[in-house]
Design an enzyme around this catalytic site. Structure first.
Site, PDB file in Angstrom:
ATOM      1  N   ARG A 221     -64.166 -35.830  44.075  1.00  0.00           N
ATOM      2  CA  ARG A 221     -64.065 -34.902  43.034  1.00  0.00           C
ATOM      3  C   ARG A 221     -65.318 -34.349  42.458  1.00  0.00           C
ATOM      4  O   ARG A 221     -66.336 -34.975  42.733  1.00  0.00           O
ATOM      5  CB  ARG A 221     -63.372 -35.531  41.983  1.00  0.00           C
ATOM      6  CG  ARG A 221     -61.724 -35.728  42.300  1.00  0.00           C
ATOM      7  CD  ARG A 221     -60.775 -34.498  42.489  1.00  0.00           C
ATOM      8  NE  ARG A 221     -59.536 -34.919  42.502  1.00  0.00           N
ATOM      9  CZ  ARG A 221     -58.979 -34.966  43.641  1.00  0.00           C
ATOM     10  NH1 ARG A 221     -59.325 -34.947  45.008  1.00  0.00           N
ATOM     11  NH2 ARG A 221     -57.699 -35.231  43.904  1.00  0.00           N
ATOM     12  N   HIS A 269     -62.181 -27.583  49.807  1.00  0.00           N
ATOM     13  CA  HIS A 269     -61.355 -28.495  49.194  1.00  0.00           C
ATOM     14  C   HIS A 269     -60.123 -28.767  50.507  1.00  0.00           C
ATOM     15  O   HIS A 269     -59.135 -28.749  50.305  1.00  0.00           O
ATOM     16  CB  HIS A 269     -60.594 -28.589  48.059  1.00  0.00           C
ATOM     17  CG  HIS A 269     -59.908 -29.726  47.336  1.00  0.00           C
ATOM     18  ND1 HIS A 269     -59.858 -29.985  46.078  1.00  0.00           N
ATOM     19  CD2 HIS A 269     -59.457 -30.899  48.106  1.00  0.00           C
ATOM     20  CE1 HIS A 269     -59.358 -31.203  45.786  1.00  0.00           C
ATOM     21  NE2 HIS A 269     -59.104 -31.944  47.037  1.00  0.00           N
TER      22      HIS A 269
HETATM   23  P1  NDP Z   1     -58.370 -45.853  46.374  1.00  0.00           P
HETATM   24  O1  NDP Z   1     -57.734 -45.995  45.052  1.00  0.00           O
HETATM   25  O2  NDP Z   1     -57.544 -46.496  47.376  1.00  0.00           O
HETATM   26  O3  NDP Z   1     -59.867 -46.441  46.451  1.00  0.00           O
HETATM   27  C1  NDP Z   1     -60.814 -46.162  45.482  1.00  0.00           C
HETATM   28  C2  NDP Z   1     -61.812 -47.201  45.623  1.00  0.00           C
HETATM   29  O4  NDP Z   1     -62.967 -46.810  44.767  1.00  0.00           O
HETATM   30  C3  NDP Z   1     -61.645 -48.500  45.567  1.00  0.00           C
HETATM   31  O5  NDP Z   1     -62.444 -49.235  46.740  1.00  0.00           O
HETATM   32  C4  NDP Z   1     -62.258 -48.779  44.162  1.00  0.00           C
HETATM   33  O6  NDP Z   1     -62.695 -50.334  43.994  1.00  0.00           O
HETATM   34  C5  NDP Z   1     -63.428 -47.994  43.932  1.00  0.00           C
HETATM   35  N1  NDP Z   1     -64.009 -47.917  42.791  1.00  0.00           N
HETATM   36  C6  NDP Z   1     -63.116 -47.548  41.833  1.00  0.00           C
HETATM   37  N2  NDP Z   1     -63.775 -47.451  40.422  1.00  0.00           N
HETATM   38  C7  NDP Z   1     -64.896 -47.832  40.765  1.00  0.00           C
HETATM   39  C8  NDP Z   1     -66.164 -48.120  40.036  1.00  0.00           C
HETATM   40  N3  NDP Z   1     -66.297 -47.760  38.724  1.00  0.00           N
HETATM   41  N4  NDP Z   1     -67.149 -48.457  40.565  1.00  0.00           N
HETATM   42  C9  NDP Z   1     -67.076 -48.942  42.084  1.00  0.00           C
HETATM   43  N5  NDP Z   1     -66.176 -48.695  42.627  1.00  0.00           N
HETATM   44  C10 NDP Z   1     -64.982 -48.224  42.196  1.00  0.00           C
HETATM   45  O7  NDP Z   1     -58.524 -44.386  46.535  1.00  0.00           O
HETATM   46  P2  NDP Z   1     -58.273 -43.163  47.834  1.00  0.00           P
HETATM   47  O8  NDP Z   1     -59.310 -44.002  48.836  1.00  0.00           O
HETATM   48  O9  NDP Z   1     -56.878 -43.245  48.236  1.00  0.00           O
HETATM   49  O10 NDP Z   1     -58.980 -41.848  47.306  1.00  0.00           O
HETATM   50  C11 NDP Z   1     -60.208 -41.992  46.828  1.00  0.00           C
HETATM   51  C12 NDP Z   1     -60.171 -40.394  46.285  1.00  0.00           C
HETATM   52  O11 NDP Z   1     -60.489 -39.242  47.532  1.00  0.00           O
HETATM   53  C13 NDP Z   1     -59.107 -39.796  45.551  1.00  0.00           C
HETATM   54  O12 NDP Z   1     -59.132 -40.481  44.391  1.00  0.00           O
HETATM   55  C14 NDP Z   1     -59.253 -38.526  45.553  1.00  0.00           C
HETATM   56  O13 NDP Z   1     -59.783 -37.930  44.392  1.00  0.00           O
HETATM   57  C15 NDP Z   1     -60.187 -38.167  46.663  1.00  0.00           C
HETATM   58  N6  NDP Z   1     -59.386 -37.390  47.730  1.00  0.00           N
HETATM   59  C16 NDP Z   1     -60.086 -35.922  48.322  1.00  0.00           C
HETATM   60  C17 NDP Z   1     -59.449 -35.176  49.115  1.00  0.00           C
HETATM   61  C18 NDP Z   1     -60.071 -34.190  49.587  1.00  0.00           C
HETATM   62  O14 NDP Z   1     -59.495 -33.519  50.488  1.00  0.00           O
HETATM   63  N7  NDP Z   1     -61.464 -33.773  49.350  1.00  0.00           N
HETATM   64  C19 NDP Z   1     -58.093 -35.773  49.713  1.00  0.00           C
HETATM   65  C20 NDP Z   1     -57.644 -37.168  49.220  1.00  0.00           C
HETATM   66  C21 NDP Z   1     -58.257 -37.673  48.258  1.00  0.00           C
HETATM   67  P3  NDP Z   1     -61.714 -51.532  44.156  1.00  0.00           P
HETATM   68  O15 NDP Z   1     -61.255 -51.682  45.562  1.00  0.00           O
HETATM   69  O16 NDP Z   1     -62.478 -52.778  43.939  1.00  0.00           O
HETATM   70  O17 NDP Z   1     -60.509 -51.169  43.368  1.00  0.00           O
HETATM   71  C1  OXD Z   2     -55.832 -35.579  46.896  1.00  0.00           C
HETATM   72  C2  OXD Z   2     -56.503 -34.315  47.357  1.00  0.00           C
HETATM   73  O1  OXD Z   2     -56.248 -36.062  46.114  1.00  0.00           O
HETATM   74  O2  OXD Z   2     -56.149 -33.314  48.380  1.00  0.00           O
HETATM   75  O3  OXD Z   2     -54.936 -35.822  47.833  1.00  0.00           O
HETATM   76  O4  OXD Z   2     -57.865 -33.951  46.977  1.00  0.00           O
END
Ligand code: NDP
Ligand code: OXD
Length: 306
Positions: A221, A269
């Site tokens: 993001r 995006h």
């Molecule tokens: P998940 O919730 O599955 O994974 C998030 C990861 O971040 C976890 O490993 C979590 O740790 C870690 N995390 C969270 N907070 C912290 C912190 N403070 N410090 C360190 N690590 C942290 O999310 P997804 O993988 O499904 O998606 C990630 C992001 O990708 C989404 O939130 C979205 O914003 C973005 N996205 C962007 C897209 C695009 O087209 N550009 C498309 C889809 C998603 P833990 O495992 O320990 O909980």
């Molecule tokens: C998502 C994205 O969060 O498309 O799925 O950014």
């Protein structure tokens, strides 16, 4: 069961057509609508959540984001905190994200922007390319899928998450091991969710802990990135360049300095866009669970904020 879709700037039609085919679904409404929404139990939302929509849904029982991210819902006081909120986790979303980031890593490794510009001058220039170590911020659904694929493709991979992980082939760091994680990376990929702890995570202080010349890929993001700090880090050559797919303001305004920065590559995006036919399977499974009283899949933990 009745469903209301508020798809933001995504076309709602594929969702309406797909969901309407299910025996579970009696009616699919699309916001904005003057129709009576009293019987709606399920709300599907992509951002932004329109003002006043929840007030029109007295029988709402379940909310799902239409994407992986949920910050547009959790940060909105309209969402009743006692309602279950889910998000999209699916193989298509993971595969598309992995392919996109892999493309960014390989483009950087092979200096493809230079190669493409050489072509314009009919210039034949060959050089060796380095072996890269890629670090992934966030080893969740998308980050761990990406990490495994990078390992299979022969990259050295490390990752950083909140809790401890054990993933074959990935050097995993967590919690207070951030500085150690950052110190020897050639590429840093951001796949964190937006929470109160991660806004502005990609800032000058973090960039100065990286190996000089590290390349940044932000596919999570825009809120994670301090934009002025990125420009400064590029000017001071702390970073060699950046591939940015997400921005604080989207679409990125046409006068934004990122557009013309020679070391920044911009994509609109598109790293991984929800595919309705694929994501709908999870939405319908959660509708079935709503009816049967079974636990929902991929609920957001409201206390963690993701
Ligand atoms: P998940 O919730 O599955 O994974 C998030 C990861 O971040 C976890 O490993 C979590 O740790 C870690 N995390 C969270 N907070 C912290 C912190 N403070 N410090 C360190 N690590 C942290 O999310 P997804 O993988 O499904 O998606 C990630 C992001 O990708 C989404 O939130 C979205 O914003 C973005 N996205 C962007 C897209 C695009 O087209 N550009 C498309 C889809 C998603 P833990 O495992 O320990 O909980
Ligand atoms: C998502 C994205 O969060 O498309 O799925 O950014």
């Amino acid at each position: 069961m009745e469903i209301l879709i508020s798809a933001g700037n995504w076309p709602p039609q594929p969702w309406v057509e797909g969901l309407s085919k299910s025996d579970l679904v009696d009616k699919v409404h699309v916001w904005p609508t003057e129709q009576n929404l009293e019987q709606v139990q399920v709300l599907l939302v992509w951002k932004p959540l329109p003002k006043g929509v929840v007030d029109k849904l007295p029988n709402l029982r379940f909310i799902s984001s239409m994407g992986a991210g949920v910050e547009h819902l959790l940060g909105d006081p309209q969402i009743p905190l006692d309602l279950p909120v889910a998000r999209i986790v699916d193989d298509r979303l993971k595969g598309d994200m992995t392919n996109f980031v892999m493309m960014g890593v390989v483009m950087h490794q092979r200096d493809m922007l230079q190669v493409l510009s050489n072509q314009k001058m009919s210039k034949w220039e060959r050089h060796h390319y380095p072996k890269l170590k890629v670090g992934i911020l966030g080893l969740g659904q998308l980050g761990s899928h990406l990490g495994k694929a990078l390992v299979n493709a022969g990259f050295e991979v490390s990752g950083y998450s909140r809790s401890q992980k054990q993933i074959e082939g990935i050097d995993a760091f967590h919690g207070d091991q951030l500085a150690e994680f950052l110190s020897d990376l050639d590429v840093l990929v951001n796949l964190l969710p937006v929470t109160e702890h991660t806004v502005g995570f990609l800032n000058y202080n973090l960039f100065s802990q990286l190996k000089q010349g590290c390349y940044l890929i932000n596919v999570a993001r825009g809120a994670h990135l301090n934009e002025a700090d990125l420009i400064k880090a590029l000017e001071e050559q702390l970073l060699s360049g950046a591939l940015l797919d997400v921005f604080k303001e989207e679409p990125l305004p046409s006068n934004h300095p990122f557009w013309s920065h020679p070391k920044i590559t911009i994509t609109p995006h598109i790293a991984s866009v929800t595919t309705p036919s694929s994501a709908m399977k999870l939405v319908l499974e959660n509708c079935r669970r709503l009816q049967s009283g079974e636990p929902f899949l991929h609920l957001v933990d409201l206390s963690r904020g993701y």
